[in-house]
Every structure is written in structure tokens, then in C-alpha cells.
Design a protein around this motif. Structure first.
Motif, PDB file in Angstrom:
ATOM      1  N   MET A   1       0.839  -1.174   0.000  1.00  0.00           N
ATOM      2  CA  MET A   1       0.000   0.000   0.000  1.00  0.00           C
ATOM      3  C   MET A   1       0.893   1.249   0.000  1.00  0.00           C
ATOM      4  O   MET A   1       1.850   1.339   0.745  1.00  0.00           O
ATOM      5  N   ALA A   2       0.572   2.194  -0.833  1.00  0.00           N
ATOM      6  CA  ALA A   2       1.344   3.440  -0.931  1.00  0.00           C
ATOM      7  C   ALA A   2       1.025   4.350   0.247  1.00  0.00           C
ATOM      8  O   ALA A   2      -0.116   4.442   0.686  1.00  0.00           O
ATOM      9  N   ARG A   3       2.076   5.018   0.745  1.00  0.00           N
ATOM     10  CA  ARG A   3       1.875   5.993   1.821  1.00  0.00           C
ATOM     11  C   ARG A   3       1.310   7.275   1.256  1.00  0.00           C
ATOM     12  O   ARG A   3       1.777   7.773   0.238  1.00  0.00           O
ATOM     13  N   ARG A   4       0.317   7.800   1.924  1.00  0.00           N
ATOM     14  CA  ARG A   4      -0.249   9.077   1.500  1.00  0.00           C
ATOM     15  C   ARG A   4       0.550  10.208   2.121  1.00  0.00           C
ATOM     16  O   ARG A   4       0.851  10.180   3.304  1.00  0.00           O
ATOM     17  N   ARG A   5       0.868  11.174   1.330  1.00  0.00           N
ATOM     18  CA  ARG A   5       1.575  12.356   1.823  1.00  0.00           C
ATOM     19  C   ARG A   5       0.572  13.350   2.354  1.00  0.00           C
ATOM     20  O   ARG A   5      -0.463  13.591   1.737  1.00  0.00           O
ATOM     21  N   ARG A   6       0.909  13.922   3.485  1.00  0.00           N
ATOM     22  CA  ARG A   6       0.064  14.972   4.040  1.00  0.00           C
ATOM     23  C   ARG A   6       0.291  16.248   3.244  1.00  0.00           C
ATOM     24  O   ARG A   6       1.426  16.680   3.066  1.00  0.00           O
ATOM     25  N   GLN A   7      -0.767  16.831   2.776  1.00  0.00           N
ATOM     26  CA  GLN A   7      -0.682  18.091   2.039  1.00  0.00           C
ATOM     27  C   GLN A   7      -0.805  19.237   3.042  1.00  0.00           C
ATOM     28  O   GLN A   7      -1.815  19.353   3.713  1.00  0.00           O
ATOM     29  N   PHE A   8       0.206  20.039   3.155  1.00  0.00           N
ATOM     30  CA  PHE A   8       0.188  21.157   4.079  1.00  0.00           C
ATOM     31  C   PHE A   8      -0.488  22.360   3.448  1.00  0.00           C
ATOM     32  O   PHE A   8      -0.311  22.640   2.264  1.00  0.00           O
ATOM     33  N   GLU A   9      -1.217  23.077   4.246  1.00  0.00           N
ATOM     34  CA  GLU A   9      -1.846  24.321   3.822  1.00  0.00           C
ATOM     35  C   GLU A   9      -0.821  25.447   3.946  1.00  0.00           C
ATOM     36  O   GLU A   9       0.048  25.409   4.812  1.00  0.00           O
ATOM     37  N   PRO A  10      -0.935  26.481   3.122  1.00  0.00           N
ATOM     38  CA  PRO A  10      -0.072  27.653   3.307  1.00  0.00           C
ATOM     39  C   PRO A  10      -0.299  28.237   4.698  1.00  0.00           C
ATOM     40  O   PRO A  10      -1.412  28.185   5.234  1.00  0.00           O
ATOM     41  N   GLU A  11       0.756  28.760   5.289  1.00  0.00           N
ATOM     42  CA  GLU A  11       0.640  29.375   6.611  1.00  0.00           C
ATOM     43  C   GLU A  11       1.604  30.543   6.717  1.00  0.00           C
ATOM     44  O   GLU A  11       2.608  30.608   6.016  1.00  0.00           O
ATOM     45  N   GLN A  12       1.276  31.460   7.586  1.00  0.00           N
ATOM     46  CA  GLN A  12       2.109  32.635   7.799  1.00  0.00           C
ATOM     47  C   GLN A  12       3.012  32.397   9.009  1.00  0.00           C
ATOM     48  O   GLN A  12       2.553  31.892  10.042  1.00  0.00           O
ATOM     49  N   VAL A  13       4.293  32.732   8.861  1.00  0.00           N
ATOM     50  CA  VAL A  13       5.263  32.550   9.938  1.00  0.00           C
ATOM     51  C   VAL A  13       6.094  33.813  10.118  1.00  0.00           C
ATOM     52  O   VAL A  13       6.221  34.631   9.202  1.00  0.00           O
ATOM     53  N   GLN A  14       6.666  33.929  11.296  1.00  0.00           N
ATOM     54  CA  GLN A  14       7.627  34.987  11.614  1.00  0.00           C
ATOM     55  C   GLN A  14       9.006  34.338  11.623  1.00  0.00           C
ATOM     56  O   GLN A  14       9.228  33.378  12.359  1.00  0.00           O
ATOM     57  N   VAL A  15       9.924  34.841  10.819  1.00  0.00           N
ATOM     58  CA  VAL A  15      11.273  34.283  10.743  1.00  0.00           C
ATOM     59  C   VAL A  15      12.092  34.849  11.897  1.00  0.00           C
ATOM     60  O   VAL A  15      12.158  36.060  12.088  1.00  0.00           O
ATOM     61  N   VAL A  16      12.711  33.949  12.676  1.00  0.00           N
ATOM     62  CA  VAL A  16      13.402  34.376  13.887  1.00  0.00           C
ATOM     63  C   VAL A  16      14.925  34.268  13.796  1.00  0.00           C
ATOM     64  O   VAL A  16      15.631  34.865  14.605  1.00  0.00           O
ATOM     65  N   ASP A  17      15.430  33.514  12.834  1.00  0.00           N
ATOM     66  CA  ASP A  17      16.872  33.304  12.759  1.00  0.00           C
ATOM     67  C   ASP A  17      17.233  32.876  11.342  1.00  0.00           C
ATOM     68  O   ASP A  17      16.366  32.726  10.488  1.00  0.00           O
ATOM     69  N   ILE A  18      18.524  32.665  11.121  1.00  0.00           N
ATOM     70  CA  ILE A  18      19.018  32.162   9.845  1.00  0.00           C
ATOM     71  C   ILE A  18      20.048  31.079  10.162  1.00  0.00           C
ATOM     72  O   ILE A  18      20.821  31.215  11.121  1.00  0.00           O
ATOM     73  N   ASP A  19      20.036  29.978   9.412  1.00  0.00           N
ATOM     74  CA  ASP A  19      20.967  28.885   9.705  1.00  0.00           C
ATOM     75  C   ASP A  19      22.255  29.032   8.902  1.00  0.00           C
ATOM     76  O   ASP A  19      22.416  29.971   8.118  1.00  0.00           O
ATOM     77  N   HIS A  20      23.187  28.098   9.086  1.00  0.00           N
ATOM     78  CA  HIS A  20      24.496  28.187   8.436  1.00  0.00           C
ATOM     79  C   HIS A  20      24.426  27.975   6.923  1.00  0.00           C
ATOM     80  O   HIS A  20      25.391  28.238   6.219  1.00  0.00           O
ATOM     81  N   GLN A  21      23.284  27.517   6.416  1.00  0.00           N
ATOM     82  CA  GLN A  21      23.099  27.358   4.973  1.00  0.00           C
ATOM     83  C   GLN A  21      22.367  28.554   4.355  1.00  0.00           C
ATOM     84  O   GLN A  21      22.075  28.553   3.169  1.00  0.00           O
TER      85      GLN A  21
END
Length: 97
Positions: A1-21
Motif C-alpha cells: 500500500m502506498a503511503r499518502r503524503r500529508r498536504q500542508f496548507e499555506p501558513e504565515q510565519v515569523q522568521v526568527v533566525d538564519i541557519d548556516h546554509q
């Protein structure tokens, strides 16, 4: 049986940091850490999560709602598609800090 992928809804976020990439770091509505290319600390963005991991998710930027005062126009026209220079959208003086 194939795994179903959860479809995420668009959401608004506040960016708090930046990573090394050069990815923006935010906390999603469910409390999970999300990494997003193309955003800077202090920005508000609408995102869509694309990849799930146990401890974090990865998302793509859909729209920028509130830009950082440190955001600049990248000098390279291929910035959005190349990926070779992850911080061209961040002012040089802030990159040095």
C-alpha cells in the motif's frame, strides 16, 4: 500500500533566525521548526511546507508579507534558481556581523 503524503496548507510565519546554509528559521503553527530558503530574520512570510522530517520541516516561500530592513536586491540574476550564493538578499554589512 502506498503511503499518502500529508498536504500542508499555506501558513504565515515569523522568521526568527538564519541557519548556516542561509535558510530562514521559523516556528510553524504546530510548534515545529521550519527552514525556508529566501527569507531573513524579522520577516513575516507565507510558506508551504514541502518536506517533513522528525524534528523539522522544510518549506518554500510563497509570498513575503513584511520584509526585513536588511533585505537588498540580489546582484545576480540567477539568485532565485542557482543556489550558489545563499545570502545575496542580505545586506553586506549584516552578513559580516
Amino acid at each position: 500500500m502506498a503511503r499518502r503524503r500529508r498536504q500542508f496548507e499555506p501558513e504565515q510565519v515569523q522568521v526568527v533566525d538564519i541557519d548556516h546554509q542561509g535558510r530562514g528559521v521559523a516556528t510553524a503553527s504546530d510548534g515545529k521548526t521550519v527552514f525556508v530558503h529566501g527569507v531573513l530574520p524579522g520577516e513575516t512570510a507565507t510558506i508551504q511546507r514541502m518536506r517533513r522530517h522528525r524534528r523539522f520541516d522544510e518549506a518554500k516561500l510563497l509570498s513575503l508579507e513584511e520584509a526585513s530592513p536588511h533585505r537588498v536586491t540580489p546582484k545576480c540574476q540567477a539568485f532565485d534558481v542557482c543556489g550558489g550564493c545563499a545570502l545575496q538578499h542580505l545586506s553586506a554589512d549584516i552578513q559580516i556581523q
